[in-house]
Design an enzyme around this catalytic site. Structure first.
Site, short mmCIF file in Angstrom:
data_model
loop_
_atom_site.label_atom_id
_atom_site.label_comp_id
_atom_site.label_asym_id
_atom_site.label_seq_id
_atom_site.Cartn_x
_atom_site.Cartn_y
_atom_site.Cartn_z
N GLY A 140 77.89 70.15 34.15
CA GLY A 140 77.15 68.89 34.04
C GLY A 140 77.65 67.81 34.99
O GLY A 140 78.82 67.74 35.34
N LYS A 151 80.92 65.61 35.72
CA LYS A 151 81.30 64.75 34.61
C LYS A 151 82.78 64.93 34.26
O LYS A 151 83.46 64.00 33.82
CB LYS A 151 80.44 65.08 33.38
CG LYS A 151 80.65 64.13 32.23
CD LYS A 151 79.72 64.42 31.07
CE LYS A 151 79.95 63.44 29.95
NZ LYS A 151 79.09 63.72 28.80
N GLN A 214 77.41 79.40 37.25
CA GLN A 214 76.24 79.86 36.51
C GLN A 214 75.08 80.02 37.49
O GLN A 214 75.17 79.61 38.65
CB GLN A 214 75.89 78.90 35.37
CG GLN A 214 75.46 77.51 35.76
CD GLN A 214 75.33 76.58 34.56
OE1 GLN A 214 76.07 75.63 34.44
NE2 GLN A 214 74.39 76.84 33.68
N GLY A 246 71.10 76.17 31.76
CA GLY A 246 71.70 76.02 30.44
C GLY A 246 72.91 76.91 30.25
O GLY A 246 73.11 77.89 30.97
N ASN A 275 82.43 72.83 25.44
CA ASN A 275 82.02 71.85 26.44
C ASN A 275 83.25 71.09 26.93
O ASN A 275 84.07 70.66 26.12
CB ASN A 275 81.03 70.84 25.83
CG ASN A 275 79.75 71.49 25.35
OD1 ASN A 275 79.45 72.62 25.73
ND2 ASN A 275 79.00 70.80 24.53
N ILE A 276 83.34 70.86 28.22
CA ILE A 276 84.52 70.19 28.75
C ILE A 276 84.58 68.72 28.31
O ILE A 276 85.65 68.11 28.31
CB ILE A 276 84.62 70.32 30.29
CG1 ILE A 276 86.06 70.07 30.74
CG2 ILE A 276 83.61 69.41 31.00
CD1 ILE A 276 86.43 70.64 32.07
N LYS A 420 79.61 61.59 25.38
CA LYS A 420 78.31 61.67 26.05
C LYS A 420 77.88 60.32 26.62
O LYS A 420 77.06 60.26 27.53
CB LYS A 420 77.23 62.13 25.04
CG LYS A 420 77.51 63.46 24.37
CD LYS A 420 77.45 64.61 25.34
CE LYS A 420 77.65 65.95 24.66
NZ LYS A 420 77.80 67.05 25.62
#
Length: 532
Positions: A140, A151, A214, A246, A275-276, A420
């Site tokens: 992301g 991110k 990915q 995804g 998730n990192i 987030k």
């Protein structure tokens, strides 16, 4: 005649209805007349589907011819993966779950963390740890927080980034237990280059770091359902033509990268995936021990960490029993008539944290059998030029139903600490948490076990603006709820307690003075401070 019949059945074509007009002109007349003479809509739909798949195949072949020789095989795997996903997308009809089949999971299928912890730890915990690989989802960008680049490179605590904290955690494990737990980053084509540049700074850390990418899939035009990309490049006018599909793509990409076989060859048995940006997702020795030494002797191939819902989590995916298997149900799969029921905190009490423990041998077996089944998420986007596109994605947790003897573990909320937004960032930067060896833990000085609810307005959305508005992070140990809206700044050493609401009207500005103590206060337009 064909045109009249075509219009009358076009309404029943579901997702293909949009492209029926586009395809109509190119369908071979013999195929169309054959369809019309047989079973009406269903036959016509099949013709449209086949024609569309044929057109997409041709477009993908054209794109593949533009791949440089050193990228050809990799690109071919990506485009083959996209074709399979696209084929499934055309086959699916309506919501992917039958609401009537959803049941509450059996009691023993979701274990309380306290029960797992009560088993204690074996003397040989080092040998157990040496069978683990930590995988962080690092695809992301920080765009939602106004940042460029990955991110994971945003500073979150004492100038440490998400990636810094992750490396510190694993290095601490390896030093404490004399182990060799590697860190693997699943990058996307958006984050790979910047991440690899930064990895050099960890060369002297006691952590082996691996990366793999990915897949890269073409976005498709919402009207024609054909790829937007015309060649393999992702610069210039092709910048927006591609997307990472995804985190469900982890199974195929990890397998294709060769790392899966490498780790199995080294005797590794499980990956811990998270998730990192979830700062609570640290390696838990009790869960790992439960996996490596199952109490009933039956190996568990997949563990999903879940935690209790709060009002803020009502849209989170939940674990259910479906056709005799544990199944993750996301809000997008729920028929509209049942969305309110799905959001009910009393009926569906838990949600998926996306902290997952997965057997490497099982991933290899299922990948080679092409037996990993994940629902397709259709994500609509509008490109900068105004073109409406869709991207087909999958979620890593949705594969739980493909694994044997899967289990949910209801973990404390402390294992779910995602960042987030800048509202989340304010919490993790504050004195609510103390930092030790890369791990954040709730301060012992806080009397309540729950985290305050923080809502920062649009003036704080970008990290740069957010940092400019705080001379120092306020004392929040006794805070329950904070809402800030409008042009507001905070001086040094501000203390917030109870419920604090600060609202600057349009055109007004509020500067909270240094050393201010706000307890159960409403601060409005012209800095009137009222009791709450």
């Amino acid at each position: 005649m064909w045109r009249a019949e075509f219009v009358s059945i076009e309404k029943s074509l579901g997702p293909l209805g949009v492209v029926a007009v586009v395809c109509y002109g190119s369908i071979r007349q013999t195929d169309l007349s054959k369809a019309m003479s047989q079973d009406g809509a269903s036959q016509f739909q099949e013709v449209i589907r086949q024609e569309l798949e044929f057109s997409v195949k041709k477009e993908l072949e054209k794109i593949l011819t533009t791949a440089p020789s050193h990228e050809f095989e990799h690109t071919k795997k990506d485009l083959d993966g996209f074709r399979k996903l696209f084929h499934r997308f055309l086959q699916e009809k309506g919501p992917s779950v039958d609401w009537g089949k959803i049941q509450r999971p059996p009691e023993d299928s979701i274990q309380p963390y306290e029960k797992i912890k009560a088993r204690g730890l074996p003397d040989n915990i080092s040998s157990v740890l040496n069978k683990l690989v930590v995988v962080k989802l690092n695809g992301g960008l920080g765009t939602s927080m106004g940042c460029k680049g990955p991110k994971s490179l945003i500073g979150v605590r004492n100038e440490n980034t998400f990636l810094d904290l992750t490396v510190q955690q694993i290095e601490h494990l390896n030093k404490s237990y004399n182990t060799d737990v590697p860190l693997v980053l699943m990058n996307s084509f958006n984050t790979d280059e910047d991440t690899k540049k930064i990895l050099q700074k960890y060369n002297h850390c006691r952590v082996k770091i691996y990366t793999f990418n990915q897949s890269r899939y073409p976005r498709i035009n919402k009207e024609s359902l054909l790829p937007v990309a015309k060649d393999v490049s992702y610069s210039g006018e092709n910048t927006e033509a591609w997307y990472p599909p995804g985190h469900g793509d982890i199974y195929a990409s990890f397998y294709n990268s060769g790392l899966l076989d490498t780790f199995i060859g080294e005797g590794k048995e499980y990956i811990f995936v998270s998730n990192i940006d979830n700062l609570g997702a640290t390696v838990d020795l009790y869960i790992l021990n439960h996996l490596m030494n199952p109490p009933n002797g039956k190996p568990c191939e997949f563990v999903m960490e879940v935690t209790n819902k709060t009002r803020a989590d009502v849209k989170g995916g939940t674990l259910t029993q479906y056709e005799g298997k544990l199944r993750l149900v996301e809000i997008a799969q729920v028929p509209k008539a049942h969305v309110d029921e799905f959001k009910s905190v009393s009926k569906f009490k838990i949600f998926n944290t996306n902290n997952l423990w997965i057997s490497l041998a099982a991933v290899k077996r299922l990948q080679e059998q092409n037996a990993i089944d994940m629902e397709i998420i259709v994500n609509p986007k509008t490109l900068d030029g105004g073109l409406n596109v869709i991207q087909l994605e999958t979620a890593v947790g949705a594969a739980i139903k493909s694994f044997e003897n899967s289990l949910g573990i209801n973990v404390p909320r402390s294992r779910f600490l995602p960042v987030k937004t800048t509202s989340d960032l304010l919490l993790v930067m504050s004195n609510l948490y103390s930092l030790n060896a890369g791990s954040l833990t709730m301060s012992e000085k806080r009397e309540f076990p729950t985290v305050p609810l923080v809502k920062l307005g649009s003036s704080f959305t970008k990290v740069q603006d957010y940092l400019r508005r705080f001379e120092s992070i306020p004392d929040m140990l006794e805070l329950d709820h904070l809402t800030v809206s409008g042009d507001v700044t905070f001086g040094k050493n501000v203390s917030l307690k109870g419920t604090v609401i600060i609202i600057a009207n349009h055109g007004d500005r509020i500067d909270i003075p240094p050393g201010a103590v706000l307890e159960n206060k409403i601060v409005s337009g012209n800095l009137r401070i009222l009791d709450h």
